[in-house]
Write a protein that holds these residues in place. Structure first.
Motif, PDB file in Angstrom:
ATOM      1  N   THR A  34       0.864  -1.181   0.000  1.00 29.20           N
ATOM      2  CA  THR A  34       0.000   0.000   0.000  1.00 29.20           C
ATOM      3  C   THR A  34       0.902   1.233   0.000  1.00 29.20           C
ATOM      4  OG1 THR A  34      -1.627  -1.258   1.275  1.00 29.20           O
ATOM      5  CG2 THR A  34      -1.931   1.125   1.169  1.00 29.20           C
ATOM      6  N   LYS A  35       0.703   2.105  -0.975  1.00 30.58           N
ATOM      7  CA  LYS A  35       1.666   3.192  -1.223  1.00 30.58           C
ATOM      8  C   LYS A  35       1.182   4.556  -0.721  1.00 30.58           C
ATOM      9  CE  LYS A  35       4.300   0.324  -3.437  1.00 30.58           C
ATOM     10  NZ  LYS A  35       5.310  -0.365  -2.648  1.00 30.58           N
ATOM     11  N   TYR A  36       2.175   5.405  -0.468  1.00 32.44           N
ATOM     12  CA  TYR A  36       1.909   6.810  -0.123  1.00 32.44           C
ATOM     13  C   TYR A  36       2.124   7.662  -1.371  1.00 32.44           C
ATOM     14  CZ  TYR A  36       2.795  11.491   1.657  1.00 32.44           C
ATOM     15  OH  TYR A  36       2.764  12.835   1.875  1.00 32.44           O
ATOM     16  N   GLY A  37       1.105   8.444  -1.710  1.00 36.36           N
ATOM     17  CA  GLY A  37       1.258   9.362  -2.832  1.00 36.36           C
ATOM     18  C   GLY A  37       1.127  10.801  -2.385  1.00 36.36           C
ATOM     19  N   CYS A  38      -0.083  11.173  -1.983  1.00 33.01           N
ATOM     20  CA  CYS A  38      -0.356  12.583  -1.682  1.00 33.01           C
ATOM     21  C   CYS A  38      -0.600  12.837  -0.191  1.00 33.01           C
ATOM     22  CB  CYS A  38      -1.586  13.036  -2.477  1.00 33.01           C
ATOM     23  SG  CYS A  38      -3.097  12.174  -1.982  1.00 33.01           S
ATOM     24  N   ILE A  40      -3.433  13.211   1.149  1.00 32.12           N
ATOM     25  CA  ILE A  40      -4.636  14.034   1.353  1.00 32.12           C
ATOM     26  C   ILE A  40      -5.855  13.466   0.606  1.00 32.12           C
ATOM     27  CG2 ILE A  40      -3.486  16.191   1.958  1.00 32.12           C
ATOM     28  CD1 ILE A  40      -3.787  17.036  -1.028  1.00 32.12           C
ATOM     29  N   ALA A  41      -5.893  12.151   0.460  1.00 31.04           N
ATOM     30  CA  ALA A  41      -7.065  11.467  -0.110  1.00 31.04           C
ATOM     31  C   ALA A  41      -7.379  11.856  -1.550  1.00 31.04           C
ATOM     32  CB  ALA A  41      -8.301  11.683   0.778  1.00 31.04           C
ATOM     33  N   GLN A  42      -6.346  12.252  -2.284  1.00 33.70           N
ATOM     34  CA  GLN A  42      -6.592  12.676  -3.666  1.00 33.70           C
ATOM     35  C   GLN A  42      -6.133  11.652  -4.718  1.00 33.70           C
ATOM     36  OE1 GLN A  42      -8.183  15.753  -4.596  1.00 33.70           O
ATOM     37  NE2 GLN A  42      -8.701  15.422  -2.457  1.00 33.70           N
ATOM     38  N   CYS A  43      -5.038  10.953  -4.472  1.00 32.27           N
ATOM     39  CA  CYS A  43      -4.435  10.163  -5.559  1.00 32.27           C
ATOM     40  C   CYS A  43      -4.866   8.704  -5.586  1.00 32.27           C
ATOM     41  CB  CYS A  43      -2.916  10.246  -5.483  1.00 32.27           C
ATOM     42  SG  CYS A  43      -2.180   9.258  -4.150  1.00 32.27           S
ATOM     43  N   GLY A  44      -5.224   8.141  -4.449  1.00 29.82           N
ATOM     44  CA  GLY A  44      -5.688   6.757  -4.407  1.00 29.82           C
ATOM     45  C   GLY A  44      -4.592   5.709  -4.278  1.00 29.82           C
ATOM     46  N   ALA A  45      -3.324   6.124  -4.210  1.00 31.33           N
ATOM     47  CA  ALA A  45      -2.234   5.139  -4.107  1.00 31.33           C
ATOM     48  C   ALA A  45      -2.345   4.288  -2.846  1.00 31.33           C
ATOM     49  CB  ALA A  45      -0.878   5.852  -4.126  1.00 31.33           C
ATOM     50  N   CYS A  46      -2.993   4.807  -1.834  1.00 29.68           N
ATOM     51  CA  CYS A  46      -3.065   4.150  -0.521  1.00 29.68           C
ATOM     52  C   CYS A  46      -4.359   3.356  -0.330  1.00 29.68           C
ATOM     53  CB  CYS A  46      -3.000   5.225   0.553  1.00 29.68           C
ATOM     54  SG  CYS A  46      -4.442   6.320   0.454  1.00 29.68           S
ATOM     55  N   VAL A  55     -11.175   2.378   0.501  1.00 28.29           N
ATOM     56  CA  VAL A  55     -10.929   3.500   1.416  1.00 28.29           C
ATOM     57  C   VAL A  55      -9.492   3.976   1.222  1.00 28.29           C
ATOM     58  CG1 VAL A  55     -10.690   4.136   3.861  1.00 28.29           C
ATOM     59  CG2 VAL A  55     -12.591   2.688   3.131  1.00 28.29           C
ATOM     60  N   ARG A  56      -9.303   5.294   1.242  1.00 30.41           N
ATOM     61  CA  ARG A  56      -7.963   5.863   1.099  1.00 30.41           C
ATOM     62  C   ARG A  56      -7.327   5.936   2.495  1.00 30.41           C
ATOM     63  NH1 ARG A  56      -8.822   9.709  -4.284  1.00 30.41           N
ATOM     64  NH2 ARG A  56      -9.344   7.860  -5.542  1.00 30.41           N
ATOM     65  N   SER A  57      -6.401   5.033   2.722  1.00 26.24           N
ATOM     66  CA  SER A  57      -5.929   4.800   4.089  1.00 26.24           C
ATOM     67  C   SER A  57      -5.037   5.907   4.629  1.00 26.24           C
ATOM     68  CB  SER A  57      -5.188   3.461   4.164  1.00 26.24           C
ATOM     69  OG  SER A  57      -4.021   3.478   3.354  1.00 26.24           O
TER      70      SER A  57
HETATM   71  S1  FES Z   1      -1.761   8.818  -0.511  1.00 29.95           S
HETATM   72 FE1  FES Z   1      -2.917   9.826  -2.048  1.00 29.95          FE
HETATM   73  S2  FES Z   1      -4.979   9.303  -1.559  1.00 29.95           S
HETATM   74 FE2  FES Z   1      -3.818   8.471   0.038  1.00 29.95          FE
END
Ligand code: FES
Ligand code: FES
Length: 149
Positions: A34-38, A40-46, A55-57
């Motif tokens: 499960t990855k970290y991208g942004c 702030i619940a915008q990118c969906g990587a998590c 759910v965006r963790s």
């Molecule tokens: S890290 Fe981008 S939505 Fe969670």
């Protein structure tokens, strides 16, 4: 001490209740798929599943995940058999760098549970994950292939 059920296993984790679930999964439990991208619940990587829903963790305090079934990319295959979405991803060579793909796959798997035959409009409105490599056409093709598996 939060108690989590992740991929069917119970973990008592040493974490502040307000810690985002993402960091508990990665740093306390060691599930780094499960990855970290942004953040702030915008990118969906998590993206993970909580009781089957995407759910965006990065934006969910760990205490809100207690008592629920958490599934990460590491738990999507069952008994060594890939999920149909994972199979379709391989067949359509979807990943490029791969960074966004675990979150993308988890979001798509949740969509197909809710809507087994999503339209392009369903895909556009639900799969809002960001892919910096621009795999969106391959993602769409693979989703439709997975629905016919
Ligand atoms: S890290 Fe981008 S939505 Fe969670
Ligand atoms: S495959 Fe590279 S960001 Fe999506």
């Amino acid at each position: 001490m939060p108690r989590l059920v992740v991929n069917g296993k119970t973990h008592d984790v040493d974490a502040d209740p307000n810690t985002p679930l993402l960091w508990v999964l990665r740093e306390r439990i060691g599930l780094t798929g499960t990855k970290y991208g942004c953040g702030i619940a915008q990118c969906g990587a998590c993206t993970v599943h909580i009781d089957g829903a995407a759910v965006r963790s990065c934006s969910l305090p760990v205490n809100e995940a207690e008592g629920k079934q958490i599934t990460t990319i590491e738990g999507l295959a069952q008994n060594g058999v890939l999920h149909p979405v994972q199979k379709a991803w391989l067949e359509h060579d979807v990943p490029q760098c791969g960074y966004c793909q675990t979150g993308m796959i988890m979001a798509v798997a949740a969509l197909l549970t809710e809507k087994p035959k999503p339209t392009d409009a369903d895909i556009d409105s639900t799969i809002t994950n960001i892919c910096r490599c621009g795999t969106f056409q391959q993602v769409r093709a693979a989703i439709h292939a997975a629905t016919n598996a």
